[in-house]
Motif scaffolding. Sequence first.
Motif, PDB file in Angstrom:
ATOM      1  N   TYR A  19       0.936  -1.327   0.007  1.00 15.77           N
ATOM      2  CA  TYR A  19      -0.028   0.048  -0.122  1.00 15.77           C
ATOM      3  C   TYR A  19       0.852   1.225   0.141  1.00 15.77           C
ATOM      4  N   VAL A  20       0.822   2.102  -1.215  1.00 13.92           N
ATOM      5  CA  VAL A  20       1.605   3.026  -1.226  1.00 13.92           C
ATOM      6  C   VAL A  20       1.016   4.407  -1.569  1.00 13.92           C
ATOM      7  N   VAL A  21       1.626   5.405  -0.815  1.00 11.43           N
ATOM      8  CA  VAL A  21       1.135   6.898  -1.377  1.00 11.43           C
ATOM      9  C   VAL A  21       2.062   7.358  -2.529  1.00 11.43           C
ATOM     10  N   MET A  22       1.200   7.663  -3.708  1.00  9.14           N
ATOM     11  CA  MET A  22       1.820   8.188  -4.841  1.00  9.14           C
ATOM     12  C   MET A  22       1.952   9.565  -4.955  1.00  9.14           C
ATOM     13  N   LEU A  23       3.138  10.025  -4.796  1.00  9.05           N
ATOM     14  CA  LEU A  23       3.481  11.555  -4.926  1.00  9.05           C
ATOM     15  C   LEU A  23       4.092  12.128  -6.212  1.00  9.05           C
ATOM     16  N   GLU A  24       3.830  13.338  -6.555  1.00  3.96           N
ATOM     17  CA  GLU A  24       4.244  13.885  -7.814  1.00  3.96           C
ATOM     18  C   GLU A  24       4.993  15.104  -7.335  1.00  3.96           C
ATOM     19  N   TRP A  25       6.042  15.413  -8.248  1.00  4.81           N
ATOM     20  CA  TRP A  25       6.953  16.411  -8.024  1.00  4.81           C
ATOM     21  C   TRP A  25       6.410  17.665  -8.856  1.00  4.81           C
ATOM     22  N   VAL A  26       5.738  18.724  -8.144  1.00  2.00           N
ATOM     23  CA  VAL A  26       5.161  19.719  -8.945  1.00  2.00           C
ATOM     24  C   VAL A  26       5.692  21.143  -8.190  1.00  2.00           C
ATOM     25  N   ASP A  27       6.133  21.788  -9.003  1.00  2.18           N
ATOM     26  CA  ASP A  27       6.722  23.388  -8.429  1.00  2.18           C
ATOM     27  C   ASP A  27       7.620  23.164  -7.280  1.00  2.18           C
ATOM     28  N   GLU A  28       8.659  22.154  -7.333  1.00  2.14           N
ATOM     29  CA  GLU A  28       9.729  22.144  -6.256  1.00  2.14           C
ATOM     30  C   GLU A  28       9.234  21.454  -4.965  1.00  2.14           C
ATOM     31  N   GLN A  29       8.055  20.903  -5.203  1.00  3.99           N
ATOM     32  CA  GLN A  29       7.570  20.085  -3.913  1.00  3.99           C
ATOM     33  C   GLN A  29       6.880  18.880  -4.239  1.00  3.99           C
ATOM     34  N   TRP A  30       6.692  17.967  -3.348  1.00  2.45           N
ATOM     35  CA  TRP A  30       6.027  16.711  -3.370  1.00  2.45           C
ATOM     36  C   TRP A  30       4.573  16.985  -3.149  1.00  2.45           C
ATOM     37  N   CYS A  31       3.679  16.311  -4.001  1.00  2.00           N
ATOM     38  CA  CYS A  31       2.282  16.477  -3.910  1.00  2.00           C
ATOM     39  C   CYS A  31       1.304  15.281  -3.925  1.00  2.00           C
ATOM     40  N   PHE A  32       0.450  15.260  -3.119  1.00  6.11           N
ATOM     41  CA  PHE A  32      -0.200  13.934  -3.088  1.00  6.11           C
ATOM     42  C   PHE A  32      -1.260  13.906  -4.389  1.00  6.11           C
ATOM     43  N   GLU A  33      -0.838  12.345  -4.961  1.00  8.57           N
ATOM     44  CA  GLU A  33      -1.669  12.145  -6.378  1.00  8.57           C
ATOM     45  C   GLU A  33      -2.806  11.021  -5.967  1.00  8.57           C
ATOM     46  N   ASP A  34      -2.325   9.979  -5.243  1.00  4.75           N
ATOM     47  CA  ASP A  34      -3.224   8.696  -5.079  1.00  4.75           C
ATOM     48  C   ASP A  34      -2.664   7.789  -4.105  1.00  4.75           C
ATOM     49  N   ILE A  35      -3.637   6.658  -3.865  1.00  3.87           N
ATOM     50  CA  ILE A  35      -3.026   5.476  -3.083  1.00  3.87           C
ATOM     51  C   ILE A  35      -3.020   4.503  -4.039  1.00  3.87           C
ATOM     52  N   ASN A  36      -1.978   3.681  -4.250  1.00  2.00           N
ATOM     53  CA  ASN A  36      -2.038   2.455  -5.198  1.00  2.00           C
ATOM     54  C   ASN A  36      -1.667   1.254  -4.272  1.00  2.00           C
ATOM     55  N   SER A  37      -1.844   0.150  -5.018  1.00  5.68           N
ATOM     56  CA  SER A  37      -1.603  -1.308  -4.368  1.00  5.68           C
ATOM     57  C   SER A  37      -0.579  -1.901  -5.190  1.00  5.68           C
ATOM     58  N   PRO A  38       0.447  -1.708  -5.699  1.00  4.85           N
ATOM     59  CA  PRO A  38       1.296  -2.448  -6.550  1.00  4.85           C
ATOM     60  C   PRO A  38       1.718  -3.956  -5.981  1.00  4.85           C
ATOM     61  N   ASP A  39       2.122  -4.714  -6.863  1.00  2.00           N
ATOM     62  CA  ASP A  39       2.560  -5.904  -6.284  1.00  2.00           C
ATOM     63  C   ASP A  39       3.837  -5.742  -5.482  1.00  2.00           C
ATOM     64  N   ARG A  40       3.901  -6.528  -4.461  1.00  2.00           N
ATOM     65  CA  ARG A  40       4.994  -6.124  -3.431  1.00  2.00           C
ATOM     66  C   ARG A  40       6.414  -6.225  -4.037  1.00  2.00           C
ATOM     67  N   GLN A  41       6.647  -7.310  -4.938  1.00  2.00           N
ATOM     68  CA  GLN A  41       7.860  -7.564  -5.596  1.00  2.00           C
ATOM     69  C   GLN A  41       8.473  -6.479  -6.665  1.00  2.00           C
ATOM     70  N   ASP A  42       7.262  -5.776  -7.072  1.00  2.17           N
ATOM     71  CA  ASP A  42       7.460  -4.868  -8.241  1.00  2.17           C
ATOM     72  C   ASP A  42       7.868  -3.741  -7.713  1.00  2.17           C
ATOM     73  N   PHE A  43       7.334  -3.369  -6.571  1.00  5.37           N
ATOM     74  CA  PHE A  43       7.639  -2.041  -5.473  1.00  5.37           C
ATOM     75  C   PHE A  43       9.123  -2.396  -4.961  1.00  5.37           C
ATOM     76  N   ARG A  44       9.506  -3.344  -4.534  1.00  6.33           N
ATOM     77  CA  ARG A  44      10.779  -3.480  -3.963  1.00  6.33           C
ATOM     78  C   ARG A  44      11.668  -3.448  -4.796  1.00  6.33           C
ATOM     79  N   SER A  45      11.428  -3.630  -6.162  1.00  2.00           N
ATOM     80  CA  SER A  45      12.498  -3.541  -7.408  1.00  2.00           C
ATOM     81  C   SER A  45      12.619  -2.177  -7.820  1.00  2.00           C
TER      82      SER A  45
END
Length: 210
Positions: A178-204
């Motif tokens: 379970y991950v919080v997806m952030l986007e770099w906008v105007d020189e700062q991190w901003c909240f985009e969404d909450i995703n649930s990728p495969d755990r192995q894919d995330f660790r890679s």
Amino acid sequence: MLTRLLFFSLIVIGFLVGPAHAQVENVGSKLKAKLEQQNKPEKSTPKVMPPASIPLEPTAVPEDKPPAPPKMKSPEKEKSGSLEKLDRRDAKDVTLACLKAYKQKDFQSLSALSTPGNQEIFAALAEFGQLHPRYKSITSGWRWEAVFQWKATEPLTVRYRGADTAAVEFGATKSESYVVMLEWVDEQWCFEDINSPDRQDFRSLPKERP
């Protein structure tokens, strides 16, 4: 002889009466003038303001001055309110603030932390609450359950999908992250969404930002 005596007597009497009569007339004239003076209406004396009460100069009218500009907060502080001390360049700090705001249904703060596309959505949720058509979907389902069960003491793991996208893991199952997806906008991190990728894919994903 008798005629001379009579003439002399008349002269004496005239001499004695003449001055007295003149004096009486003189006194009478003075008395009449005095009475006329007393009966004569007095002229009203105009009142004069004491010198001390007269202003030397009229009060000067202050010049019109433009109002002092209000003390403005920076855009970040104005939007985030209690998030003023947040380091928006730190992905973990931003993720922590996003999870807290989401769990508390503090959509106003979540709007301040979001990307421009999400700011309007969360601002509307903050204004209309349960009357918003997306309120139930955002406060229910697997995303809400994952955030609701999260504890602030749990460690966060950051991975990157390029220089402008960060995925921050805050919980996991055996197969999912379970991950919080952030986007770099105007020189700062901003909240985009909450995703649930495969755990192995995330660790890679890379641990360092490219």
